[in-house]
Design a protein around this motif. Structure first.
Motif, PDB file in Angstrom:
ATOM      1  N   GLN A 200      97.728  26.108  15.887  1.00 24.00           N
ATOM      2  CA  GLN A 200      97.345  24.802  15.596  1.00 24.00           C
ATOM      3  C   GLN A 200      98.019  24.295  14.548  1.00 24.00           C
ATOM      4  O   GLN A 200      98.415  23.233  14.228  1.00 24.00           O
ATOM      5  CB  GLN A 200      95.833  24.411  15.610  1.00 24.00           C
ATOM      6  CG  GLN A 200      95.371  22.992  15.516  1.00 24.00           C
ATOM      7  CD  GLN A 200      93.834  22.732  15.575  1.00 24.00           C
ATOM      8  OE1 GLN A 200      93.351  23.747  15.392  1.00 24.00           O
ATOM      9  NE2 GLN A 200      93.518  21.535  15.612  1.00 24.00           N
TER      10      GLN A 200
ATOM     11  N   ASP B 125      97.955  25.996  21.096  1.00 22.71           N
ATOM     12  CA  ASP B 125      96.699  25.217  20.435  1.00 22.71           C
ATOM     13  C   ASP B 125      97.115  23.856  20.094  1.00 22.71           C
ATOM     14  O   ASP B 125      97.667  23.762  19.115  1.00 22.71           O
ATOM     15  CB  ASP B 125      96.237  26.117  19.285  1.00 22.71           C
ATOM     16  CG  ASP B 125      94.747  25.696  18.861  1.00 22.71           C
ATOM     17  OD1 ASP B 125      94.351  24.809  19.344  1.00 22.71           O
ATOM     18  OD2 ASP B 125      94.184  26.591  18.175  1.00 22.71           O
ATOM     19  N   GLU B 126      96.758  22.897  20.761  1.00 20.75           N
ATOM     20  CA  GLU B 126      97.136  21.317  20.440  1.00 20.75           C
ATOM     21  C   GLU B 126      98.702  21.296  20.386  1.00 20.75           C
ATOM     22  O   GLU B 126      98.950  20.896  19.367  1.00 20.75           O
ATOM     23  CB  GLU B 126      96.332  20.885  19.278  1.00 20.75           C
ATOM     24  CG  GLU B 126      94.796  20.851  19.565  1.00 20.75           C
ATOM     25  CD  GLU B 126      93.948  19.988  18.692  1.00 20.75           C
ATOM     26  OE1 GLU B 126      94.598  19.124  17.948  1.00 20.75           O
ATOM     27  OE2 GLU B 126      93.006  20.479  18.415  1.00 20.75           O
TER      28      GLU B 126
ATOM     29  N   SER C 258      89.884  27.317  18.225  1.00 21.81           N
ATOM     30  CA  SER C 258      91.055  27.918  17.776  1.00 21.81           C
ATOM     31  C   SER C 258      90.622  29.031  17.375  1.00 21.81           C
ATOM     32  O   SER C 258      91.223  30.272  17.221  1.00 21.81           O
ATOM     33  CB  SER C 258      91.363  27.028  16.437  1.00 21.81           C
ATOM     34  OG  SER C 258      92.043  25.630  16.763  1.00 21.81           O
TER      35      SER C 258
HETATM   36 MG   LIG Z   1      91.535  23.879  16.609  1.00 21.13          MG
END
Ligand SMILES: [Mg+2]
Ligand SMILES: Nc1ncnc2c1ncn2[C@@H]1O[C@H](COP(=O)(O)OP(=O)(O)OP(=O)(O)O)[C@@H](O)[C@H]1O
Lengths: 313, 256
Positions: A92, A167-168, A52
């Motif tokens: 995220q 991000d995820e 991240s």
């Molecule tokens: Mg992360």
């Protein structure tokens, strides 16, 4: 010289010796790699690896302590306007603005990027594709976590960026939506978008990404095509269901990867432990085998191998 | 509209929508407070006249100061609360990721605060008409003082909003700096009535010049020459704007 410059401007993302320190903590220890145009790229690593941090630095949310990043040849600091227009980032954290409803939020976000009514049909299309139609005019505050995640994804895409970083995106998302998101990301990719994905679901990365970087403790531990990464460790797993008989001989006990309910899994290096010799050893020891099963290593095995080796070093 | 202009315009629109959604609250709260002040003070002190403002009733004297005090507090609150909220909620990333430069940020936040200030001032002026009629002797000076003062406080709100990491810190900034300074700036009295120390101290308070200059716009007369007031306010505006702009430019406590 000119040739190299031309190639480098072809990179969707170029990350050059990026360091980031938070006080004494070095979150990124000089990360360098490039992502080609049109790639579906996986950025993997354990919690706290710096994924991240790297993404936020690309997005301009954090400032690198040193190093440079460019998006399609545009520096993210000196030419930030162009770089950011070319980039869409899904953060995220599940952030949202409680003041607005879904469609207004998306239109406002488009406006920040200089896009007006010409993208409204695209916004409606995304609302449809991401199954947000029933929530179109619902307040952001009233959405469930998974719905907020979908709005975040749409928000990153309002200006149709050629490079997208997620991000995820599938964290905390139900099975059905995960399939929807996969299909959506594949469509984007097939239309020419460069997609960068972080995830802790390694089978997801294995299935979707053509190339993978593994980050650990702020360093790139591996950077290869998914195929090469999977073939990198020439080992395989041999799963044995043992019957009533002699126990496993000591020579083989050292190879046990897991053991549960009478089923042992041995991790065999193909060069060192040919299957033949393993069976020979089992026969000599008088082990009774009820069932046999072999398994190729998957990304998870390689991931564990690489990040564990990292901590030992 | 080019893309940068549209980005700016969108940020401005978003900042205006924030208080527009609760317009009743945004405008009625200061109006009611002002009415209460008028009822309490103006009734209690109705017989009085103010030295230096012969021919004006106390109520007339009071209204411009009340309006400016309210504008000061609202302009500050608009920018500071917007920034701290989006920082705490985390949704500031939406604007941080966007291709918006420091000038667009600065312009959009200041202008939105000015819009709110105009609304509040006009509403207060309209309501106080029930009690008093005010002349407008120097409209240009009035406008200049108004815009520079509201702009200064909006810029100060940006500074506070970026500096603070919690709501408490904004409240402290507001309660310990903005509110006392706006109260101690001659809203309710002419500074000529003050003891020597406070008289001198008042002259170092930029809010004093805002209120005094605003009064000049209405009455054509004030405690201080208008040129001096405008010089103070302009300097103050330039200083806080420069700091706010610098903080936006460097991403102070935003881009970590
Ligand atoms: Mg992360
Ligand atoms: N704002 C910050 N201040 C201080 N340290 C930070 C900050 N942000 C991240 N870190 C630290 O930097 C390191 C990398 O964090 P980062 O969030 O990039 O990890 P990650 O790979 O994204 O992990 P995860 O898989 O958990 O999301 C961690 O040690 C984290 O504690």
């Amino acid at each position: 010289m000119t040739a190299t410059m031309n190639t480098s401007t072809l990179d969707a993302l170029k990350i050059d010796a990026v360091q980031k320190s938070y006080g004494s903590l070095q979150a990124l220890k000089g990360v360098s790699f490039s992502i080609n145009r049109g790639e579906f790229f996986g950025l993997l690593g354990p919690n706290g690896a710096g994924k991240s941090t790297l993404i936020n630095t690309i997005a301009g949310l954090t400032r690198a302590t040193s190093g440079h990043i460019s998006v399609l040849g545009h520096d993210t600091v000196t030419d930030f306007r162009t770089a950011r227009r070319l980039l869409g980032v899904v953060p995220q954290e599940l952030v949202f603005d409680p003041f607005f409803n879904v469609v207004d939020m998306l239109r406002i976000q488009a406006g920040y990027y200089g896009c007006g009514e010409e993208v409204w049909p695209w916004i409606d299309e995304m609302i449809e594709r991401l199954e947000l139609k029933a929530k179109r005019t619902a307040s952001m505050r009233s959405l469930s976590g998974g719905m907020k995640r979908r709005v975040l994804i749409a928000q990153a895409l309002v200006h149709k960026p050629p490079v997208v970083i997620l991000d995820e995106p599938t964290a905390g998302v139900d099975v059905e939506l995960r399939r929807t998101l996969w299909a959506f990301m594949r469509d984007l990719h097939s239309q020419g978008t460069t997609v960068v994905l972080t995830t802790h679901y390694l089978e997801e990365a294995q299935e979707m990404c053509s190339r993978i970087a593994i980050l650990d403790k702020g360093e790139v531990k591996a950077l290869e095509t998914t195929g090469a990464l999977l073939g990198r460790h020439p080992f395989r797993f041999l799963r044995l269901k043992l019957g009533e008989g002699a126990p496993l001989p000591d020579t083989l006990r050292g190879l046990i990867a897991s053991e549960k309910d009478g089923v042992v899994e041995l991790k065999l290096e193909i060069a060192k432990h040919p299957i033949n010799s393993v069976f020979a050893a089992l026969r000599t020891a008088g082990v009774v085998i009820e069932d046999v099963h072999t398994r190729e290593p998957d990304l998870e095995d390689i991931f564990i191998e690489l990040t564990r080796a990292g901590s030992a070093a | 509209m080019n893309p940068d202009q549209r980005g700016f315009y969108t940020l401005l629109k978003k900042e205006v929508m924030r208080f527009w959604a609760v317009l009743g609250q945004t405008v009625s709260a200061p109006v009611i407070t002002a009415l209460l002040y008028l009822l309490v003070f103006a009734q209690a002190l109705s017989g009085r006249t103010i030295a230096g403002y012969e021919g004006l009733s106390y109520t007339q004297f009071l209204v411009p100061g009340l309006i400016m005090m309210t504008v000061i507090q609202n302009a500050f609150a608009n920018t500071s609360s917007s920034l701290i909220q989006s920082k705490v909620m985390g949704n500031i990333v939406f604007t941080l990721m966007a291709p918006l430069g420091p000038l667009e940020w600065f312009g959009a936040y200041i202008l939105a605060a000015l819009v709110r200030s105009v609304l509040v001032a006009v509403a207060m002026l309209a309501v106080t008409l029930i009690f008093v009629r005010l002349p407008i002797e120097q409209p240009l000076a009035l406008l200049a003082v108004f815009l520079l003062s509201a702009g200064s406080l909006a810029a100060l709100g940006i500074i506070a909003g970026l500096w603070a990491q919690k709501f408490d810190q904004i409240a402290a900034f507001s309660n310990f700096i903005v509110t006392p300074l706006s109260f101690l700036s001659g809203v309710f009295y002419s500074v000529h009535a003050l003891p020597a120390f406070w008289y001198t101290a008042s002259h170092l308070n930029p809010f004093f010049y805002m209120i005094d200059g605003f009064r000049y716009g209405f009455f054509g007369t004030a405690d201080m020459p208008i040129a001096l007031s405008l010089a103070w306010i302009t300097t103050f505006f330039a200083v806080v704007s420069a700091i706010a702009y610098w903080m936006l430019h460097t991403g102070y406590r935003m881009r970590k």
